[in-house]
Design an enzyme around this catalytic site. Structure first.
Site, mmCIF file in Angstrom:
data_model
loop_
_atom_site.group_PDB
_atom_site.id
_atom_site.type_symbol
_atom_site.label_atom_id
_atom_site.label_comp_id
_atom_site.label_asym_id
_atom_site.label_seq_id
_atom_site.Cartn_x
_atom_site.Cartn_y
_atom_site.Cartn_z
ATOM 1 N N GLN A 294 4.664 0.743 11.392
ATOM 2 C CA GLN A 294 6.029 0.874 10.916
ATOM 3 C C GLN A 294 6.463 2.333 10.967
ATOM 4 O O GLN A 294 5.654 3.240 11.215
ATOM 5 C CB GLN A 294 6.129 0.371 9.478
ATOM 6 N N ASP A 348 1.080 3.085 -0.816
ATOM 7 C CA ASP A 348 1.604 4.352 -1.345
ATOM 8 C C ASP A 348 0.826 4.862 -2.540
ATOM 9 O O ASP A 348 1.027 5.986 -3.010
ATOM 10 C CB ASP A 348 3.083 4.209 -1.716
ATOM 11 N N ASP A 402 -5.417 -6.925 7.358
ATOM 12 C CA ASP A 402 -4.394 -7.906 7.033
ATOM 13 C C ASP A 402 -4.852 -8.655 5.787
ATOM 14 O O ASP A 402 -6.001 -9.116 5.704
ATOM 15 C CB ASP A 402 -4.212 -8.878 8.203
ATOM 16 N N ALA A 403 -3.970 -8.766 4.797
ATOM 17 C CA ALA A 403 -4.352 -9.353 3.515
ATOM 18 C C ALA A 403 -4.865 -10.774 3.673
ATOM 19 O O ALA A 403 -5.852 -11.170 3.031
ATOM 20 C CB ALA A 403 -3.155 -9.322 2.556
ATOM 21 N N ASP A 421 1.539 -6.492 -4.284
ATOM 22 C CA ASP A 421 2.653 -5.553 -4.135
ATOM 23 C C ASP A 421 3.088 -5.562 -2.674
ATOM 24 O O ASP A 421 2.986 -4.565 -1.968
ATOM 25 C CB ASP A 421 2.216 -4.160 -4.573
#
Length: 563
Positions: A294, A348, A402-403, A421
């Site tokens: 991204q 983050d 990847d979750a 999140d």
């Protein structure tokens, strides 16, 4: 690119002794056969046929790149990639049919017509990404007065490019038959073979070469340049004797202008992108990086302005509202055993910051798809200060994965607390992470008395999506306690519609606390006291969410997403 349902060529081979006509009206030269007659080539017919098919191959590759470029840019700027892909591709295929019909009138001028079509296609397709991004940047995004204008512009580009691609079909068929007479079925087979192989190359080149190495703007401009060069070379080099001197000069001049415009835009692309970024994010852009996943932009954190974090143009953290959001996300889930914590997303480090405020936490696993974001959160002075250097704590382990795939290989009952999140379920890329199958995996990795908290999007703006998440958690065997936290300032709103150019997004956040048995919505009595959350306000938040309840919604699954 030619579609299988494009108009077929005439049912019979062209008549080489067809009706005559003036050379100018037919686009021919003195001494040439009449319209539809064999071309006077500077090479042998076999070589000429190969060159035409090579041109088909390149033009097909460029056409598919234009399509994918529009889909990618529309998904990035507007969101909902499924809808944008459906709109762009369906409009293009429809327009290709219109273009094929319209080009029937140009078959008598096949060489000049094809050259003109390629020049226009190169200019429109090559500049489409830059024009769309300019509209997004300098008109306040996709809201306000321009709420529908950019979407109409996207459709207009799709329609125009589709018509030009469709116009190639009858013109190329006419040219290939003028090179060497062939039965219609054989000509169609050769044309389609070159076209589909070219489409394969273009389709693979876009995500693996153009996008990562050149970016959307320069990639589209370079594709237009190649398109113009090949179209002009094919016509002016191979079929120049089929055109008048005037037609050749007009075509040469048109292509020179197109190439000059595309070259100028390519040289200025970096400056344009910086100016557009400042128009979107403001003048204090401090960090702007394109990771493998991204675009990450940091603004502020200077001259007293709070730090804002944007991911793919969408605000993910900003202002004092950031702390209110993360405290509401984390602390209710920490009321109970919480030695082992899993954070899905949250690269983050801000959710990890709140988790680490509980001293008895032994391990925190942060599963983040984008290693570039986690690296920035660790090393950027402003962002690392905001997350209180969470990644420097030895209890925090950053995992790039990847979750969904990570959970499939995680042992049963591994975690006491799972904090989801993740981006809003309204984003197509996130839909699988809000599915019944995904929550089934989360239920398996939770300890028997473990708790899961899910950010389910803005409740006031998307109540149906929020309660669909609730229904999906129930379908996975979990019980829930919903709560809604109002944003009392101009801070964070993790929302697919809240972008740098559309600041007036919904100002609340919806959460769902889930467990195998009905969870108690409370704060840890002996734990740290959140600065923006109290037991009383949490109870009020729960009542506010319950008043907006929508019952009897079906769950969302991988094969039937409902967001």
């Amino acid at each position: 690119m030619i579609e299988p349902h494009a108009p077929a060529p005439p049912g019979s081979p062209p008549s080489w002794g067809g009706p005559g006509g003036s050379p100018d009206s037919a686009g021919g030269t003195p001494g040439a056969s009449g319209p539809g007659g064999p071309a006077r080539l500077p090479v042998r017919p076999a070589v000429g046929r190969f060159l035409v098919l090579a041109g088909v191959f390149v033009c097909a590759a460029c056409g598919l790149v234009y399509e994918l470029e529009l889909v990618a840019l529309a998904s990035y700027l507007i969101g909902d990639s499924v809808t944008q892909a459906s709109v762009v591709l369906s409009v293009m295929v429809f327009a290709m049919g219109l273009g094929s019909l319209a080009a029937k009138r140009l078959r008598r001028f096949a060489a000049a017509g094809f050259g003109a079509v390629e020049a226009v296609l190169a200019l429109v397709g090559g500049s489409s990404a830059m024009v769309l991004y300019a509209v997004f940047a300098w008109t306040g995004g996709w809201g306000g007065l321009w709420a529908d204008g950019p979407r109409f512009l996207l459709v207009a580009f799709s329609l125009t490019i589709g018509m030009l691609i469709g116009a190639e079909v009858p013109l190329l068929m006419e040219l290939i038959q003028r090179v060497r007479r062939q039965d219609a079925g054989g000509a169609v087979a050769d044309l389609f073979a070159a076209d589909y192989v070219g489409a394969l190359v273009g389709g693979l080149a876009f995500p693996f070469v153009l996008l990562p190495f050149l970016g959307q703007l320069t990639g589209a401009l370079l594709t237009g340049t190649v398109n113009a060069l090949v179209g002009a070379a094919l016509v002016l080099g191979l079929f120049r004797r089929d055109m008048t001197r005037r037609a050749r000069w007009l075509l040469l001049t048109a292509n020179a202008v197109v190439l000059a415009l595309l070259a100028t835009a390519t040289v200025l692309a970096d400056d344009f992108e910086r100016a557009a970024r400042h128009a979107v994010y403001g003048q204090d852009v401090r960090v702007a990086v394109k990771t493998d996943v991204q675009e990450v932009v940091l603004t502020g954190d200077a001259d007293g302005r709070p730090l804002d974090l944007f991911l793919d143009g969408r605000l993910r953290a900003g202002g004092s509202g950031e702390r209110r959001y993360h405290e509401a996300l984390v602390h209710p889930a920490m009321s109970g055993p919480h030695a082992r914590v899993l954070i899905l997303g949250g690269g983050d480090g801000l959710a990890a910051r709140e988790v680490l405020r509980h001293p008895d936490v032994r391990r925190v696993d942060v599963v983040e798809l984008d290693p570039g974001l986690a690296r920035l959160a660790r090393h950027d002075p402003g962002l690392s200060e905001l997350n209180e250097h969470a990644y420097g704590d030895p209890r925090v382990h950053a995992i790039t994965a990847d979750a969904f795939h990570r959970l499939r290989s995680t042992p049963t009952a591994t975690y006491d607390v799972v904090i989801s999140d993740l981006p809003d379920p309204g984003l197509t890329a996130s839909t699988k992470l809000y599915s019944q199958e995904f929550y089934g995996l989360l239920r398996r990795v939770l300890a028997p008395d473990g708790r899961l908290v899910v950010h389910a999007g803005p409740l006031s703006a998307r109540p149906r999506a929020f309660w669909t998440v609730d229904a999906t958690l129930h379908a996975a065997g979990l019980r829930t306690a919903p709560y809604r936290v109002a944003a009392r300032d101009t801070g964070l709103a993790p929302d697919p519609d809240r972008t740098a150019a559309t600041p007036n997004a919904p100002r609340d956040w919806g959460f769902l606390l889930a467990a195998r048995t009905p969870p108690a919505l409370r704060l840890e009595p002996t734990g740290p006291r959140p600065s923006t959350l109290t037991p009383r306000s949490l109870a009020q938040d729960a009542r506010a969410a319950s008043r907006a309840r929508i019952d009897d919604l079906p769950p969302s699954t991988l094969v039937h997403p409902r967001y």
